[in-house]
Write an enzyme that holds these catalytic residues in place. Structure first.
Site, PDB file in Angstrom:
ATOM      1  N   ASP A  48       3.737  12.179   1.844  1.00  0.00           N
ATOM      2  CA  ASP A  48       2.422  12.844   1.808  1.00  0.00           C
ATOM      3  C   ASP A  48       1.496  12.339   2.905  1.00  0.00           C
ATOM      4  O   ASP A  48       0.311  12.681   2.929  1.00  0.00           O
ATOM      5  CB  ASP A  48       1.762  12.700   0.438  1.00  0.00           C
ATOM      6  CG  ASP A  48       1.492  11.257   0.042  1.00  0.00           C
ATOM      7  OD1 ASP A  48       2.139  10.348   0.593  1.00  0.00           O
ATOM      8  OD2 ASP A  48       0.634  11.032  -0.833  1.00  0.00           O
TER       9      ASP A  48
ATOM     10  N   LYS B 222      -2.181  13.594  -7.627  1.00  0.00           N
ATOM     11  CA  LYS B 222      -3.176  12.575  -7.323  1.00  0.00           C
ATOM     12  C   LYS B 222      -4.543  13.237  -7.464  1.00  0.00           C
ATOM     13  O   LYS B 222      -4.780  14.293  -6.874  1.00  0.00           O
ATOM     14  CB  LYS B 222      -2.986  12.024  -5.907  1.00  0.00           C
ATOM     15  CG  LYS B 222      -1.681  11.257  -5.718  1.00  0.00           C
ATOM     16  CD  LYS B 222      -1.575  10.665  -4.322  1.00  0.00           C
ATOM     17  CE  LYS B 222      -0.288   9.869  -4.162  1.00  0.00           C
ATOM     18  NZ  LYS B 222      -0.173   9.244  -2.820  1.00  0.00           N
TER      19      LYS B 222
ATOM     20  N   ASP C 127       0.011   9.620   3.680  1.00  0.00           N
ATOM     21  CA  ASP C 127      -1.130   8.717   3.521  1.00  0.00           C
ATOM     22  C   ASP C 127      -0.780   7.293   3.954  1.00  0.00           C
ATOM     23  O   ASP C 127      -1.653   6.447   4.055  1.00  0.00           O
ATOM     24  CB  ASP C 127      -1.678   8.734   2.092  1.00  0.00           C
ATOM     25  CG  ASP C 127      -0.672   8.270   1.042  1.00  0.00           C
ATOM     26  OD1 ASP C 127       0.517   8.103   1.375  1.00  0.00           O
ATOM     27  OD2 ASP C 127      -1.072   8.103  -0.124  1.00  0.00           O
ATOM     28  N   ARG C 128       0.512   7.033   4.233  1.00  0.00           N
ATOM     29  CA  ARG C 128       0.930   5.734   4.757  1.00  0.00           C
ATOM     30  C   ARG C 128       1.577   5.914   6.121  1.00  0.00           C
ATOM     31  O   ARG C 128       2.245   6.903   6.381  1.00  0.00           O
ATOM     32  CB  ARG C 128       1.942   5.058   3.828  1.00  0.00           C
ATOM     33  CG  ARG C 128       1.337   4.413   2.617  1.00  0.00           C
ATOM     34  CD  ARG C 128       2.363   3.592   1.886  1.00  0.00           C
ATOM     35  NE  ARG C 128       3.491   4.398   1.442  1.00  0.00           N
ATOM     36  CZ  ARG C 128       4.689   3.905   1.128  1.00  0.00           C
ATOM     37  NH1 ARG C 128       4.921   2.614   1.250  1.00  0.00           N
ATOM     38  NH2 ARG C 128       5.652   4.702   0.716  1.00  0.00           N
TER      39      ARG C 128
ATOM     40  N   ARG D 111       3.358  11.337 -12.167  1.00  0.00           N
ATOM     41  CA  ARG D 111       4.578  11.467 -11.380  1.00  0.00           C
ATOM     42  C   ARG D 111       5.788  11.541 -12.300  1.00  0.00           C
ATOM     43  O   ARG D 111       5.887  10.799 -13.274  1.00  0.00           O
ATOM     44  CB  ARG D 111       4.718  10.285 -10.431  1.00  0.00           C
ATOM     45  CG  ARG D 111       5.484  10.598  -9.161  1.00  0.00           C
ATOM     46  CD  ARG D 111       5.400   9.475  -8.157  1.00  0.00           C
ATOM     47  NE  ARG D 111       4.068   9.270  -7.601  1.00  0.00           N
ATOM     48  CZ  ARG D 111       3.824   8.551  -6.523  1.00  0.00           C
ATOM     49  NH1 ARG D 111       4.822   7.975  -5.879  1.00  0.00           N
ATOM     50  NH2 ARG D 111       2.598   8.390  -6.085  1.00  0.00           N
TER      51      ARG D 111
ATOM     52  N   HIS E 265      -0.899   1.056   3.279  1.00  0.00           N
ATOM     53  CA  HIS E 265      -2.103   1.839   2.984  1.00  0.00           C
ATOM     54  C   HIS E 265      -3.297   1.192   3.694  1.00  0.00           C
ATOM     55  O   HIS E 265      -3.507  -0.020   3.580  1.00  0.00           O
ATOM     56  CB  HIS E 265      -2.376   1.876   1.473  1.00  0.00           C
ATOM     57  CG  HIS E 265      -1.437   2.761   0.720  1.00  0.00           C
ATOM     58  ND1 HIS E 265      -1.540   4.125   0.716  1.00  0.00           N
ATOM     59  CD2 HIS E 265      -0.378   2.466  -0.074  1.00  0.00           C
ATOM     60  CE1 HIS E 265      -0.595   4.650  -0.040  1.00  0.00           C
ATOM     61  NE2 HIS E 265       0.133   3.662  -0.532  1.00  0.00           N
TER      62      HIS E 265
ATOM     63  N   ASP F 128       5.039   8.476   5.430  1.00  0.00           N
ATOM     64  CA  ASP F 128       5.705   8.779   4.174  1.00  0.00           C
ATOM     65  C   ASP F 128       5.509  10.255   3.831  1.00  0.00           C
ATOM     66  O   ASP F 128       4.926  11.022   4.599  1.00  0.00           O
ATOM     67  CB  ASP F 128       5.239   7.850   3.055  1.00  0.00           C
ATOM     68  CG  ASP F 128       3.804   8.084   2.623  1.00  0.00           C
ATOM     69  OD1 ASP F 128       3.063   8.785   3.334  1.00  0.00           O
ATOM     70  OD2 ASP F 128       3.417   7.559   1.562  1.00  0.00           O
TER      71      ASP F 128
END
Length: 455
Positions: free
Chosen positions: A245, A109, A247-248, A15, A330, A243
């Site tokens: 992307d 990722k 995933d949360r 990142r 998560h 969020d």
């Protein structure tokens, strides 16, 4: 490690600012090193909606193909959609995203086939070191590239794992202009096709990598204000915030209040144990102790883990856990290749609420037993020294060093409490989480510990 890679390689991913730090040449070299590390003959690549993502994804694909491996390009995707593709297709994968970071950032990722994570100690460091020698190497892509639409398979996979049935619900959804704007509509369309009466109040579902409305970071509760207002104004049953992307996922109840991710962990754990009695559930060191209590009361086995997705995924594989939750929002599912998915968590909440004739705040009350401080960051010069000072100060209390320092005050006359303090992996920060039996107890312990941390 080459200094360009040292600047962007983190504990669990890559990142940095793009293109200043992460550009096409860096991505291309990492793509080649990714094939060398995983031994892949074919890999899947997905990307988010950031303005730099098409170029970075193209460079990753070129790097993969320069090693003679083929690429399956799934195009725009959430991170959990990339994990799903890695699992279904049995291919290693690369997701181009900086998650909730500012719009000028980007990242990568990576996972092995079956969505098995790659972190700093499980291949990422080796890749970065190897990629340093490939930065200026000529590349000739010889592998093929195939573009596929994986969205429908992703939706089918989610609804097979977490079907939703029950009463009509009104749901406000804030995608923050992130990838949930791509994945939410087909999921809800499939739910309606299955007979669910769901009304959606959309906020910021348009994909826009500049994040024009607010950062796509629900861990920062200031980004939830619009969703909270929409829930109240429209009389919604709940709100869902994703969020960048996707995933949360964070949940808002009908009053506009944030539901703690630890409470969501308790809810999903309860649903998992109803299906598989006696199963193992994971929770990390900053998750409410209510989770372990709830799992035990329902006949399950609760296993505590350090913070971090690579660590919790590895522990899920070792213990055979059906589910794991982190207080950061998560949520990990055995039946989803041990990967985390904000959408799956949202479906579980919708399913649980739809099956009962109660409001969300009432449903969640049994999973909310203590008062938490939330994570408090403090900049320190010597994190190790501060942790040792805390350990000495609280020497007469139960302690452990699983992840930083956890001190458990038990349930004495001054109220039950515990705190965890752990160093950041990337910054000179100490992260403090405190939980108490009531507001006064939590505040007292929080202030005592912060006084020591901040001197």
């Amino acid at each position: 490690m080459h200094p360009r890679f040292a600047a962007v390689v983190k504990a669990y991913d890559v990142r940095g600012r793009s293109p200043e730090q992460l550009d096409a040449s860096l991505a291309r070299a990492l793509g080649a090193a990714f094939v060398d590390e995983t031994g892949a003959s074919k890999a899947v690549v997905g990307r988010d909606m950031r303005t730099s993502s098409p170029e970075i994804a193209g460079a990753i694909a070129d790097g993969i193909r320069s090693r003679g491996a083929d690429v399956v390009d799934i195009g725009l995707a959430s991170t959990d959609m990339l994990y799903c593709a890695s699992g279904v297709l049995e291919l290693p994968g690369v997701m181009v995203t900086a998650s909730h970071n500012p719009p000028g950032d980007n990242g990568l990722k990576m996972c092995r086939a079956g969505a098995r994570p790659i972190g700093i100690d499980t291949g990422l460091r080796a890749m970065a070191e190897a990629a340093g020698d490939l930065l200026d190497a000529p590349t000739e892509p010889t592998g093929s590239i195939e573009t596929i639409d994986f969205l429908s398979t992703y939706v089918e996979t989610l609804l097979r794992i977490a079907p939703v049935h029950g009463r009509p619900l009104k749901v406000a959804i804030d995608a923050g202009n992130g990838m949930a704007g791509h994945t939410v509509p087909p999921v809800f369309e499939a739910l309606r096709s299955a007979g669910n009466d769901l009304e959606v109040i959309p906020l910021y579902l348009e994909l826009d990598g500049t994040f024009p409305n607010h950062e796509a970071n629900p861990l920062d509760h200031s980004t939830l204000v619009d969703l909270q207002a929409a829930v109240r104004a429209n009389g919604a049953d709940l709100g869902l915030a994703f969020d960048g992307d996707a995933d949360r996922c964070f949940v808002i109840d009908e009053n506009g209040d944030v539901v703690a991710p630890s409470a969501i962990t308790g809810l999903i754990a309860t649903r998992a144990l109803a299906v598989e009695p006696g199963a193992t559930i994971l929770y990390n060191v900053i998750t409410s102790k209510a989770v372990a209590e709830i799992v035990s009361e329902r006949g399950g086995t609760a296993v505590r883990t350090p913070v971090g997705h690579s660590l919790i995924k590895a522990e899920m594989g070792r213990t055979g856990a059906v589910f794991g939750g982190e207080h950061s929002g998560h949520f990990y599912f055995r039946d989803f290749y041990l990967a985390d998915s904000g959408m799956l968590a949202a479906l579980h909440v919708l399913g649980a609420l739809g099956e009962q004739d109660v409001r969300l705040s009432e449903l969640m009350a049994e999973f909310t037993r203590y008062v938490a401080s939330g994570e408090i960051n403090s900049r320190v010069d010597d994190a190790a020294a501060v942790i040792e000072k805390l350990a000495s100060t609280y020497a007469d209390h139960e302690q452990d060093r699983m992840d930083g320092l956890t001190v458990d005050g038990g349930a004495g006359e001054d109220g039950g409490w515990w705190f965890n303090v752990r160093p950041s992996n990337t910054e000179p920060l100490l992260r403090l989480n405190v939980e108490g039996s009531d507001d006064d107890t939590m505040a007292r312990v929080r202030d005592e510990v912060l006084a020591i941390i901040r001197g």
